[in-house]
Design an enzyme around this catalytic site. Structure first.
Site, PDB file in Angstrom:
ATOM      1  CG  ASN A   1     -16.108  17.847 -12.654  1.00  0.00           C
ATOM      2  OD1 ASN A   1     -16.267  17.304 -13.919  1.00  0.00           O
ATOM      3  ND2 ASN A   1     -15.247  18.883 -12.684  1.00  0.00           N
TER       4      ASN A   1
ATOM      5  CG  ASP B   1     -12.985  18.177  -3.892  1.00  0.00           C
ATOM      6  OD1 ASP B   1     -14.059  18.676  -4.031  1.00  0.00           O
ATOM      7  OD2 ASP B   1     -12.014  18.573  -3.587  1.00  0.00           O
TER       8      ASP B   1
ATOM      9  CE  LYS C   1      -2.330   1.646   3.760  1.00  0.00           C
ATOM     10  NZ  LYS C   1      -2.032   2.988   3.765  1.00  0.00           N
TER      11      LYS C   1
ATOM     12  NE  ARG D   1       1.651   2.302  13.213  1.00  0.00           N
ATOM     13  CZ  ARG D   1       0.813   3.252  13.516  1.00  0.00           C
ATOM     14  NH1 ARG D   1       1.213   4.306  14.570  1.00  0.00           N
ATOM     15  NH2 ARG D   1      -0.415   3.033  13.451  1.00  0.00           N
TER      16      ARG D   1
ATOM     17  CB  THR E   1      -9.355   0.881  11.672  1.00  0.00           C
ATOM     18  OG1 THR E   1      -8.102   1.711  11.461  1.00  0.00           O
ATOM     19  CG2 THR E   1      -9.589  -0.014  10.859  1.00  0.00           C
TER      20      THR E   1
ATOM     21  CG  ASP F   1      -5.493   4.037   1.573  1.00  0.00           C
ATOM     22  OD1 ASP F   1      -6.534   4.537   1.162  1.00  0.00           O
ATOM     23  OD2 ASP F   1      -5.117   4.018   2.803  1.00  0.00           O
ATOM     24  CG  LEU F   2      -3.737   8.615  -3.424  1.00  0.00           C
ATOM     25  CD1 LEU F   2      -3.487   9.224  -4.593  1.00  0.00           C
ATOM     26  CD2 LEU F   2      -2.510   8.666  -2.453  1.00  0.00           C
ATOM     27  CE  LYS F   3      -7.548   6.293   4.312  1.00  0.00           C
ATOM     28  NZ  LYS F   3      -6.186   5.955   4.073  1.00  0.00           N
TER      29      LYS F   3
END
Length: 243
Positions: A70, A67, A35, A218, A126, A62-64
Site C-alpha cells: 500500500n 515497503d 539518473k 564517477r 552491484t 532511482d529511489l528504490k
C-alpha cells in the site's frame, strides 16, 4: 523508449546548483538521459526533476522503493505524475509490492496526463558480493541464480525490467521476454578504479553481454573533462556487436 538506451549519467551530486551546472556543460542536454538518486532527490525533491526536464533531459528516478504494497503503491502514484522515464523498486519487496508499484505509476501518469514511467526492479546491488549474499543476507542460492529468480519474479509482477550487474545479464536474458529491459550500473573504463562496486564491466563488454542500457557515474562526473569522458563511453557502448 528504444531497445538500446543511451548511456545514463548518474547525477550523484549534493544539490541542484551543482547538478544543473554539470548538465549545462553539455552542448545538447536535450540528448542526455540522467539518473537522479536518493541523495539528490531527498535534498531537492520534485523541483530537481522539473528543472532537468526543462533542459530536455530524460530522467531515471532511482529511489528504490521498498515497503508494504500500500505504501509503495501510494509513493509510486506520486512518482507517476512527474513524467520521468524510468524508476525503481526493490524486487526483494515481493510480487505484491512490485505489482502495487506498477499500478501506482500507471494511475499517477493517467492523472497527470503524462507517459507512464517504466518500472525496474533492483535485483542484487552491484556492491553485493557472493560472500555478503551468503553471510549477511543468509541466502544460500548462488548470486547469479538469485538475480535471475528476482528478475523472473519482477516480470511476473508486470514490471518492465531490472537493474543488475552486467555480469548476470547473459544468464537472465534467455529466460525473459524480448521487451524486458536490463539496466546495468557498475560500469567502468579499464583505467578506472572500481570504488565501492564489486561486480563491474566496461561499456562495450556490457553491450556484448546483452545490457539494454548502462548507468555511469564517477567515470563521467569526476572526469577532468566530463563531456569527453561521456563521448568516449558512449562510443564504446554504441560499438556494433559482432556475432
Amino acid at each position: 523508449m528504444s531497445a538500446n538506451l543511451p548511456v545514463i549519467i548518474a547525477l550523484d551530486f549534493p544539490d541542484a546548483s551543482t547538478t544543473l551546472n554539470f548538465v549545462r556543460q553539455f552542448p545538447h542536454p536535450e540528448n542526455l538521459f540522467c539518473k537522479v538518486g536518493m541523495e539528490l532527490y531527498y535534498r531537492e525533491g520534485p523541483a530537481i526533476v522539473r528543472d532537468l526536464k526543462d533542459l530536455g533531459v530524460q530522467i531515471f528516478l532511482d529511489l528504490k522503493l521498498h515497503d508494504i504494497p500500500n505504501t509503495v503503491g501510494s509513493a509510486a502514484r506520486i512518482i507517476g505524475q512527474l513524467g520521468v522515464t524510468l524508476t525503481t523498486v526493490h524486487a526483494l519487496g515481493g510480487s505484491k509490492m512490485m505489482a502495487a508499484a506498477k499500478q501506482g505509476i500507471l494511475d499517477g501518469a493517467a492523472a497527470a496526463g503524462v507517459a507512464p514511467a517504466k518500472v525496474l526492479a533492483i535485483t542484487q546491488l552491484t556492491s553485493t558480493s557472493p560472500a555478503a549474499l551468503r553471510d549477511e543476507q543468509q541466502i544460500a542460492t548462488p548470486l547469479p541464480e538469485s538475480v535471475t529468480h528476482l528478475a523472473q519474479l519482477a516480470a511476473q509482477s508486470g514490471l518492465d525490467g531490472v537493474v543488475s550487474s552486467a555480469a548476470e545479464v547473459a544468464a537472465m536474458k534467455p529466460q525473459l521476454s524480448a521487451g524486458f529491459k536490463f539496466i546495468t550500473p557498475g560500469i567502468r573504463l579499464k583505467q578506472n578504479q572500481t570504488d565501492d562496486q564489486v561486480r563491474v564491466m566496461t561499456p562495450d563488454a556490457a553491450r556484448r553481454a546483452g545490457s539494454s542500457g548502462i548507468v555511469v557515474g564517477r567515470p563521467i562526473t569526476q572526469a577532468a573533462d566530463p563531456v569527453a569522458a561521456y563521448e568516449e563511453i558512449k562510443r564504446l557502448w554504441e560499438e556494433p556487436v559482432h556475432e
